[in-house]
Motif scaffolding. Sequence first.
Motif, short mmCIF file in Angstrom:
data_model
loop_
_atom_site.label_atom_id
_atom_site.label_comp_id
_atom_site.label_asym_id
_atom_site.label_seq_id
_atom_site.Cartn_x
_atom_site.Cartn_y
_atom_site.Cartn_z
N ALA A 1 0.84 -1.20 0.00
CA ALA A 1 0.00 0.00 0.00
C ALA A 1 0.88 1.25 0.00
N PHE A 2 0.27 2.35 -0.41
CA PHE A 2 0.97 3.62 -0.46
C PHE A 2 0.11 4.73 0.13
N TRP A 3 0.77 5.61 0.87
CA TRP A 3 0.15 6.82 1.39
C TRP A 3 0.87 8.01 0.78
N VAL A 4 0.19 9.14 0.68
CA VAL A 4 0.83 10.41 0.34
C VAL A 4 0.92 11.21 1.63
N GLN A 5 2.15 11.51 2.06
CA GLN A 5 2.34 12.32 3.25
C GLN A 5 2.37 13.79 2.84
N CYS A 6 1.41 14.56 3.34
CA CYS A 6 1.28 15.95 2.92
C CYS A 6 1.86 16.93 3.93
N GLY A 7 2.51 16.42 4.96
CA GLY A 7 3.14 17.31 5.93
C GLY A 7 3.45 16.59 7.22
N ALA A 8 4.34 17.19 8.03
CA ALA A 8 4.69 16.63 9.33
C ALA A 8 4.89 17.79 10.30
N LEU B 1 -7.46 21.67 -1.99
CA LEU B 1 -7.61 20.29 -2.45
C LEU B 1 -8.86 19.70 -1.79
N PRO B 2 -10.03 20.22 -2.14
CA PRO B 2 -11.25 19.92 -1.39
C PRO B 2 -11.74 18.49 -1.45
N ARG C 1 -0.54 15.70 -8.09
CA ARG C 1 -1.51 16.77 -7.90
C ARG C 1 -1.25 17.53 -6.60
N VAL C 2 -0.94 16.80 -5.53
CA VAL C 2 -0.70 17.43 -4.24
C VAL C 2 0.52 18.34 -4.29
N ARG C 3 1.54 17.93 -5.03
CA ARG C 3 2.76 18.74 -5.13
C ARG C 3 2.55 20.02 -5.95
N MET C 4 1.47 20.07 -6.71
CA MET C 4 1.17 21.29 -7.48
C MET C 4 0.56 22.37 -6.60
N PHE C 5 0.15 21.99 -5.37
CA PHE C 5 -0.45 22.94 -4.44
C PHE C 5 0.65 23.43 -3.50
N GLY C 6 0.87 24.74 -3.45
CA GLY C 6 1.98 25.33 -2.73
C GLY C 6 2.27 24.79 -1.35
N PRO C 7 1.28 24.77 -0.45
CA PRO C 7 1.56 24.33 0.92
C PRO C 7 1.97 22.87 1.04
N THR C 8 1.75 22.07 0.01
CA THR C 8 2.10 20.65 0.07
C THR C 8 3.07 20.24 -1.04
N ARG C 9 3.82 21.19 -1.54
CA ARG C 9 4.73 20.87 -2.65
C ARG C 9 5.85 19.92 -2.26
#
Length: 267
Positions: free
Chosen positions: A62-69, A86-87, A119-127
């Motif tokens: 399985a894979f997760w996308v980590q959007c921050g720590a 990213l609603p 897609r998440v990396r295209m959003f500034g706070p989660t690049r």
Amino acid sequence: MGRWRGLVVTLMATWGMISSVNAAQTPCAIIDNQQGWPIIGEKCDIGNGLWGDQSPDPQSSAFWVQCGATNGVPSRQFYQTLRQGLPDLPFQVQVREGRGRCLIGPYQALDVANVVLKRVRMFGPTRQAVLRQTRQPLSQPAVIRLPPLAETKASTLPKTSGKAAQSEAAFNLSHFGLPEPEQGDKQYTEKGMSWVRLPYAKAEPRCQQEGMVLASRQDLTQVAQATDQLPMRLPYWVQGAQGVDANTGTVVTRNQVAALNVLCKKG
């Protein structure tokens, strides 16, 4: 319209198990809500991060996308920022040894996880988002949804007048939709998204679950002319147990066990 959510190609997850019973049965179930964040338990296996050019382990399950720590649970403001930018993504947080990790997923397929990561990396706070991999099988895999269809081909349609023009004006992509993915569905990737395919016996019932009916051959042709976002690798099941090529509008199969694309229409 029941479970119908329009032809929204959103990314949505099936992580709605929030009861104490389900929490006990499912380590990755949501057990709390803090600062607006859904919280998953410490026993949920979120695996290890794939930093830099590190390749996934072939044994990954399985894979997760980590959007921050962050230290502890991220702020409510950060949550609201992500919900606005990213609603449609299934954000959640795990806190372990005082470290809070913003997570999206999990996903079984690497290609699907990479679509989300891009897609998440295209959003500034989660690049700086990164993939995490785990060897533990998923009990609640996330489901990737399709993006909204846009009438990108509408300007190329022939001009009409009178009643024909009125009929064309009445055609609206919002009248059509795709069946909501369910666990166990066959999916494949095209145009950067994951698409469901079903045998004919499941096509009509799944449209009915969404409060719709299976589209006709004419419906499919109209939608294909109005947008270039439909997958075209496989034909579509339409009324009358016909497998139709969306590009040409011709019948290409009547083999009802074939797993094809499905387009539904509001009744």
